[in-house]
Design a protein around this motif. Structure first.
Motif, PDB file in Angstrom:
ATOM      1  N   ARG A 164      43.120 -14.829 -48.704  1.00  0.00           N
ATOM      2  CA  ARG A 164      42.512 -16.552 -48.776  1.00  0.00           C
ATOM      3  C   ARG A 164      41.770 -16.890 -48.512  1.00  0.00           C
ATOM      4  O   ARG A 164      41.173 -18.276 -48.015  1.00  0.00           O
ATOM      5  N   GLY A 165      40.583 -15.663 -48.705  1.00  0.00           N
ATOM      6  CA  GLY A 165      39.181 -16.411 -48.638  1.00  0.00           C
ATOM      7  C   GLY A 165      38.821 -16.581 -47.195  1.00  0.00           C
ATOM      8  O   GLY A 165      39.288 -16.036 -45.671  1.00  0.00           O
ATOM      9  N   ALA A 166      37.884 -16.714 -47.474  1.00  0.00           N
ATOM     10  CA  ALA A 166      36.315 -17.287 -45.847  1.00  0.00           C
ATOM     11  C   ALA A 166      36.423 -15.942 -44.529  1.00  0.00           C
ATOM     12  O   ALA A 166      36.925 -15.892 -43.468  1.00  0.00           O
ATOM     13  N   ARG A 167      35.741 -15.184 -44.999  1.00  0.00           N
ATOM     14  CA  ARG A 167      35.634 -13.738 -44.375  1.00  0.00           C
ATOM     15  C   ARG A 167      34.618 -13.766 -43.481  1.00  0.00           C
ATOM     16  O   ARG A 167      33.417 -15.188 -43.621  1.00  0.00           O
ATOM     17  N   GLU A 168      34.066 -13.751 -42.734  1.00  0.00           N
ATOM     18  CA  GLU A 168      33.826 -13.131 -41.510  1.00  0.00           C
ATOM     19  C   GLU A 168      32.865 -11.878 -41.760  1.00  0.00           C
ATOM     20  O   GLU A 168      31.517 -11.577 -41.177  1.00  0.00           O
ATOM     21  N   LEU A 169      33.318 -10.988 -41.719  1.00  0.00           N
ATOM     22  CA  LEU A 169      32.509  -9.571 -42.287  1.00  0.00           C
ATOM     23  C   LEU A 169      32.531  -9.504 -44.471  1.00  0.00           C
ATOM     24  O   LEU A 169      33.353  -9.670 -44.871  1.00  0.00           O
ATOM     25  N   PRO A 170      31.565  -8.348 -44.482  1.00  0.00           N
ATOM     26  CA  PRO A 170      30.974  -8.519 -45.597  1.00  0.00           C
ATOM     27  C   PRO A 170      32.313  -7.338 -46.247  1.00  0.00           C
ATOM     28  O   PRO A 170      31.923  -6.212 -46.671  1.00  0.00           O
TER      29      PRO A 170
END
Length: 179
Positions: A137-143
């Motif tokens: 769903r996208g929108a990562r906080e981490l790589p």
């Protein structure tokens, strides 16, 4: 008030998506004797078992399937909630020198996958770790990214992706609802 729900995929599309994901996993890990699937509790476990069955049906190889509860490894828990990591694996599997595929239903911020990788590191030293998710769903906080993705769905931060599976919910369906 009725909850607004947008259906993204029904049973047949979910089944086709899982079949495609199983093929991708088999292609990425050429030697199935090196492959271990670890499902992240709860729906990731059901998906891992389905993927193992699909790979078995095509490659005639029985794959080990582990189950991990990432709750003790999450970095977004406050200190009072931190639990001991013992018992996070319900079905421990040998991971040394194996290709481990972490399986989950949805990847969002990346924190669940980070926690699962930490949990796997406690089991041993895998050759590599891949991530397979039914929905990105996208929108990562981490790589962190998934290597095998069933569906990419862009949703707003006020929306939730719901994966319902026969084993837990009596239906295979992917929907979007408001939080």
């Amino acid at each position: 008030m009725a909850e607004a729900k947008q259906v993204i995929a029904e049973r047949e599309e979910v089944a086709r998506t899982i079949t495609r994901m199983a093929r991708e996993i088999a292609e990425k890990v050429l030697q199935s004797e090196e492959l271990v699937l670890i499902g992240i509790r709860s729906r990731g476990v059901h998906l891992a078992r389905r993927l193992a069955k699909k790979i078995h049906d095509s490659a005639k190889t029985v794959l080990p399937v582990g189950i991990v509860d990432v709750t003790p490894y999450r970095d977004d828990r406050n200190q009072e909630q931190i639990l001991h990591a013992v018992g996070a694996f319900e079905a421990p599997v040998a991971v040394d020198d194996k290709s481990v595929v972490l399986v989950d239903d949805v990847i969002y911020r990346g924190r669940t996958i980070r926690a699962a990788m930490e949990a796997v590191a406690r089991l041993g030293q895998p050759k590599r770790i891949l991530v397979a998710v039914l929905v990105d769903r996208g929108a990562r906080e981490l790589p962190i990214r998934a290597d095998i993705v069933g569906k990419n769905i862009q949703v707003g931060s006020n929306e939730r992706v719901n994966v319902r599976l026969d084993e837990a919910d009596g239906i295979d369906q992917i929907t979007i609802t408001n939080w």
